[in-house]
Scaffold this active site. Structure first.
Site, PDB file in Angstrom:
ATOM      1  N   HIS A 168     -25.987   2.425 -35.302  1.00 24.68           N
ATOM      2  CA  HIS A 168     -26.680   2.779 -34.058  1.00 24.68           C
ATOM      3  C   HIS A 168     -27.004   1.555 -33.213  1.00 24.68           C
ATOM      4  CE1 HIS A 168     -28.039   6.727 -36.031  1.00 24.68           C
ATOM      5  NE2 HIS A 168     -26.811   6.742 -35.631  1.00 24.68           N
ATOM      6  N   ARG A 209     -17.001  15.482 -23.087  1.00 27.08           N
ATOM      7  CA  ARG A 209     -17.155  16.037 -24.444  1.00 27.08           C
ATOM      8  C   ARG A 209     -18.342  16.990 -24.426  1.00 27.08           C
ATOM      9  NH1 ARG A 209     -15.919  10.341 -25.989  1.00 27.08           N
ATOM     10  NH2 ARG A 209     -14.286  10.361 -27.572  1.00 27.08           N
ATOM     11  N   ARG A 235     -13.508  19.309 -21.995  1.00 24.09           N
ATOM     12  CA  ARG A 235     -12.925  19.677 -23.276  1.00 24.09           C
ATOM     13  C   ARG A 235     -13.770  20.760 -23.935  1.00 24.09           C
ATOM     14  NH1 ARG A 235     -12.411  15.236 -27.861  1.00 24.09           N
ATOM     15  NH2 ARG A 235     -14.630  15.624 -28.113  1.00 24.09           N
ATOM     16  N   GLU A 253      -3.636  15.053 -30.529  1.00 26.82           N
ATOM     17  CA  GLU A 253      -4.380  14.182 -31.457  1.00 26.82           C
ATOM     18  C   GLU A 253      -4.041  14.474 -32.913  1.00 26.82           C
ATOM     19  OE1 GLU A 253      -8.577  14.619 -30.787  1.00 26.82           O
ATOM     20  OE2 GLU A 253      -8.454  16.772 -30.538  1.00 26.82           O
ATOM     21  N   ASN A 311      -8.055   8.359 -31.087  1.00 26.89           N
ATOM     22  CA  ASN A 311      -9.003   8.198 -32.198  1.00 26.89           C
ATOM     23  C   ASN A 311      -8.580   9.082 -33.365  1.00 26.89           C
ATOM     24  OD1 ASN A 311     -10.248   6.873 -30.132  1.00 26.89           O
ATOM     25  ND2 ASN A 311     -11.889   8.353 -29.855  1.00 26.89           N
ATOM     26  N   ASP A 312      -8.263  10.318 -33.046  1.00 23.96           N
ATOM     27  CA  ASP A 312      -7.834  11.227 -34.114  1.00 23.96           C
ATOM     28  C   ASP A 312      -6.365  11.061 -34.443  1.00 23.96           C
ATOM     29  OD1 ASP A 312     -10.039  12.730 -35.093  1.00 23.96           O
ATOM     30  OD2 ASP A 312     -10.231  13.575 -33.089  1.00 23.96           O
ATOM     31  N   ARG A 344     -11.709   8.281 -40.052  1.00 21.33           N
ATOM     32  CA  ARG A 344     -12.190   7.343 -39.031  1.00 21.33           C
ATOM     33  C   ARG A 344     -13.644   6.935 -39.219  1.00 21.33           C
ATOM     34  NH1 ARG A 344     -12.042  11.239 -33.625  1.00 21.33           N
ATOM     35  NH2 ARG A 344     -13.806  10.125 -32.764  1.00 21.33           N
ATOM     36  N   CYS A 374      -7.108   9.619 -23.622  1.00 25.67           N
ATOM     37  CA  CYS A 374      -8.571   9.541 -23.528  1.00 25.67           C
ATOM     38  C   CYS A 374      -9.213   8.977 -24.792  1.00 25.67           C
ATOM     39  CB  CYS A 374      -9.168  10.896 -23.170  1.00 25.67           C
ATOM     40  SG  CYS A 374      -8.831  12.156 -24.406  1.00 25.67           S
TER      41      CYS A 374
HETATM   42  C1  PEP Z   1      -9.806  11.225 -29.692  1.00 20.48           C
HETATM   43  O1  PEP Z   1      -9.673  11.784 -30.785  1.00 20.48           O
HETATM   44  O2  PEP Z   1      -9.145  10.219 -29.347  1.00 20.48           O
HETATM   45  C2  PEP Z   1     -10.797  11.725 -28.717  1.00 20.48           C
HETATM   46  C3  PEP Z   1     -10.851  11.251 -27.487  1.00 20.48           C
HETATM   47  O3  PEP Z   1     -11.663  12.662 -29.126  1.00 20.48           O
HETATM   48  P1  PEP Z   1     -12.936  12.387 -30.062  1.00 20.48           P
HETATM   49  O4  PEP Z   1     -13.124  10.911 -30.197  1.00 20.48           O
HETATM   50  O5  PEP Z   1     -14.080  13.074 -29.379  1.00 20.48           O
HETATM   51  O6  PEP Z   1     -12.535  13.074 -31.337  1.00 20.48           O
HETATM   52 MG    MG Z   2     -10.501  13.724 -31.111  1.00 22.78          MG
END
Ligand code: PEP
Ligand code: MG
Length: 578
Positions: A195, A302, A337, A438, A461-462, A472, A509
C-alpha cells in the site's frame, strides 16, 4: 560519515531532508485481569475506543483532497469496514467477558486469530491483507492507550520538510502526511505492490520500501537523500553527493515542467502517425485527473470499485448515477469495462458465492461470473446503456476466451436495449461492444473474435500472467513476470494484426501501455491506441512525438526474430536508440 543503504525504490523522485521517525504502530502491551463486576465497563471502554477510531478514520477519509486517485479512498474504506467488522468486535467482546481480560489483550487475541486465518489462505492477495488487520487493530490500540502516533504537524506547528522513516505506514497516515511537508517515505517492510508503494506513486512522493532496520540505521534529525527510483538512501551525505543529487532533483523538476508543455500538443509521431493516449480510471473522481494530465478520453474505466468495500450490491440507479457522472465529466470517448470480479479483485465476503476456489485467477472471474449470474450483469448493462445518453460510451467485456461468451454477452446487451426502448429510456444510437484480449486463447482466436467484436483492448497484466503461468499477485514468481517474453510479444502482434485486418480498433490498457520503456516497441508493433494511468500520459506522449514509426516497424521485426538472448538485447537496444 556517509552511509549508503539500499531498499526497493517504488516511487520515483529525489528527496533531500532530515529524518523524522514514526515510532512503532503498537503502544506498549498492557495485560491485566478484570474483576467480574468491572467487565461491563471494560467492554464499554473497548467499544468507545473502537467508535473513536472509526470517527478518526472517517475524518481522514473526508480530508482526502479532491483529485486524489480513487485507490487511496478505497484503502481507507477497507480499513473502515474491517474496523467495524463483527468478526473483530464480537470476538474481542466475548474474550473480555469469557477470559476476564482487559480490552487491549482481548483485541490482540482477536487480531492474532484473524491473522492466522488469513495466513492459511491460498490466495496470496488475501494473505497480504494481514497487513491491513494489523493497521486497523493498531489504531484502536492507540486510542485505548491514549497514545496517538505523533505525526509531523500534529501539534499545530507548521511541519518541517521531513523524510518519514517507519516500520510501515498505514494508508490513513500517508494521507495525513502527504498534506504536511513530507518529502519522501522510507519503510522497513513492503514491496512494489504494498500500500505504501501504491499510494506514494499515486501522490507523486518518492519512496523506498523494504529497507530492513532503517529505523536503527538512520538517526532522528540527520540529513538524508532518498532516490526513489533506484531505492538508495544516503545518510549524512557529503557536499559532493549533495551537489550531485541537487542537480538531479533540479533536472527532474525541469523535466516535469517540460512535460507539462506537451499537455495540449497532439500525440503524433515524427512521420505523421496519430496516436490516441487515453487514461485508465477507477472512480468517478478520477475523470478530472485524467483530463488534467492531457488524456484524450478514457480507455478503461474499471467498474468493480463500485462493488468493493461494501456488503450489498449497487442498485441499477446507483450505478447509472455513477456512470452518468463519469461519462458527463469525460471529454471524448469512454470505454467502460463490465464487472471484473474474482481473482485479485475480491468483493466483501457478503457478496461472494460459494467457497474460495483453489485457483481464483483461473476460476469464475469477470465475464464468466456475469454470464453465470445474468441478473447481476443485466443491472450493470442497463445502467451502462442508460448512461450512454450522456456521452460517447463503449462497453468492454473482460476475460473473454471464446466466441460463445461474446455472443452470450452481446445477446444480454441486446435484450436490455429492447427493454429500455420499451420503457422509453434515452440511449445513444450506437454503443460499440468490444472485448479485452487478456487470455492467450483470445489472442490466438483473435481473427475469429474480430468478426463479432467492435474493438479489442489488450490487457497485458492478465495476458502476461496467463501466458507465462505466473500468478500476478504472488511475490514468489514475480521475477518471471516479463512483458518482453517472445510469447507475449507474439500474442500482442497477432492481436493487433487480426484486429486491423478486420478493420476494428485495437487498444492496449494493461500496465505495459503506460511504461515508456515499451512505447517504441508497441508503436513498432502497430499499436496506435494506448490507455494508462493518467500520470504516465505525458511521458508516453513525448516518446510518441520523438518516434518514427516506419523505422520502428523494421527494428521490431528484428526483435521478434532474435534467436537468442544476446541478439534479442542487441535488437532491443537498437530499437530504443534510433
Ligand atoms: C489487464 O489485465 O491488463 C487489465 C488492464 O485489467 P486488470 O489489471 O484490471 O485485470
Ligand atoms: Mg485484466
Amino acid at each position: 560519515m556517509s552511509l549508503w543503504l539500499t531498499g526497493i525504490g517504488v516511487s520515483r523522485g529525489i528527496a533531500i531532508a532530515r529524518v523524522q521517525k514514526l515510532h512503532g504502530g503498537d503502544p506498549e502491551a498492557v495485560e491485566y485481569t478484570v474483576e467480574p463486576e468491572a467487565l461491563d465497563e471494560e467492554v464499554e471502554r473497548f467499544e468507545q475506543a473502537q467508535q473513536q477510531a472509526l470517527i478518526e478514520l472517517r475524518e481522514i477519509r473526508d480530508r482526502i483532497p479532491v483529485g486524489t486517485p480513487g485507490d487511496i479512498a478505497a484503502f481507507i474504506d477497507t480499513h473502515l469496514l474491517m474496523m467495524d467488522d463483527r468478526s473483530l468486535t464480537d470476538a474481542t467482546v466475548s474474550t473480555i467477558r469469557n477470559q476476564g481480560c482487559n480490552a487491549e489483550a482481548a483485541l490482540r487475541h482477536s487480531r492474532d486469530a484473524l491473522m492466522a486465518v488469513f495466513e492459511q489462505m491460498e490466495d496470496p492477495y488475501l494473505r497480504t491483507r494481514q497487513n491491513d488487520i494489523e493497521h486497523v487493530v493498531s489504531r484502536v490500540l492507540r486510542v485505548l492507550a491514549k497514545a496517538e502516533r505523533r505525526l509531523p504537524g500534529d501539534d499545530g506547528t507548521p511541519a518541517e520538510p521531513a523524510i518519514i522513516v517507519a516500520d510501515d505506514i498505514t494508508p490513513a497516515d500517508i494521507i495525513l502526511l502527504s498534506q504536511q511537508s513530507v518529502q519522501a517515505f522510507v519503510t522497513e517492510y513492503g514491496g512494489p505492490l504494498s500500500h505504501t508503494a501504491i499510494l506514494a506513486r499515486s501522490l507523486g512522493i518518492p519512496a523506498v520500501v523494504g529497507l530492513h532496520n532503517a529505523r536503527k540505521l538512520l538517526r532522528e534529525g540527520e540529513p538524508v537523500i532518498v532516490d526513489g527510483e533506484n531505492g538508495h538512501v544516503l545518510a549524512d551525505p557529503d557536499d559532493k553527493a549533495l551537489a550531485h543529487y541537487r542537480q538531479r532533483q533540479a533536472q527532474l523538476a525541469q523535466d516535469r515542467q517540460v512535460l507539462q508543455l506537451l499537455r495540449d500538443k497532439p500525440a503524433i509521431s515524427r512521420d505523421g502517425v496519430a496516436v490516441h493516449l487515453q487514461a485508465n480510471i477507477e472512480l468517478p473522481e478520477d475523470a478530472s485527473v485524467a483530463e488534467s494530465n492531457g488524456a484524450a478520453g478514457v480507455g478503461l474505466y474499471r467498474t468493480e470499485f463500485l462493488y468493493m468495500n461494501r456488503k450489498d450490491l449497487p442498485t441499477e440507479e446507483e450505478q447509472y448515477a455513477a456512470y452518468a457522472r463519469v461519462v458527463g465529466a469525460v471529454k471524448g470517448p469512454i470505454t467502460i469495462r463490465t464487472l471484473d470480479l474474482g481473482a485479485d479483485k475480491q468483493v466483501d465476503s457478503g457478496q461472494r458465492h460459494g467457497p474460495t476456489p483453489n485457483n481464483p485467477a483461473l476460476g469464475l472471474r469477470a465475464i464468466r461470473l456475469c454470464l453465470k449470474e445474468p441478473d447481476l450483469f443485466r443491472l450493470q448493462v442497463r445502467a451502462l446503456l442508460r448512461a450512454s445518453a450522456h456521452g460517447q460510451v463503449r462497453i468492454m467485456l473482460p476475460m473473454i476466451s471464446s466466441i460463445t461468451e461474446l455472443r452470450q454477452a452481446r445477446q444480454i446487451v441486446a435484450v436490455c436495449r429492447e427493454e429500455l426502448n420499451r420503457e422509453g429510456c434515452a440511449m445513444a444510437e450506437h454503443i460499440p461492444v468490444g472485448i479485452m484480449i487478456e487470455v492467450p486463447a483470445a489472442a490466438i482466436a483473435a481473427p475469429l473474435l474480430a468478426r463479432e467484436a467492435d474493438f479489442f483492448s489488450i490487457g497485458t497484466n492478465d495476458l502476461i500472467q496467463y501466458t507465462l503461468a505466473i500468478d500476478r499477485v504472488d511475490d514468489e514468481v514475480n521475477y518471471l513476470y516479463d512483458p518482453l517474453h517472445p510469447a507475449v510479444l507474439r500474442l500482442i502482434r497477432m492481436t493487433i494484426e487480426a484486429g486491423h485486418r478486420a478493420g476494428i480498433e485495437v487498444a492496449m490498457c494493461g500496465e505495459m501501455a503506460g511504461d515508456v520503456r515499451y512505447t517504441r516497441l508497441l508503436l513498432g508493433l502497430g499499436l496506435t491506441e494506448f490507455s494508462m494511468h493518467p500520470t504516465s500520459v505525458l511521458e508516453v506522449k513525448r516518446a510518441v512525438r520523438d518516434a518514427r514509426v516506419g523505422e520502428l516497424k523494421a527494428l521490431v521485426e528484428q526483435v521478434l526474430q532474435a534467436e537468442d538472448q544476446e541478439s534479442f538485447e542487441r535488437a532491443l537496444a537498437q530499437l530504443q536508440q534510433t
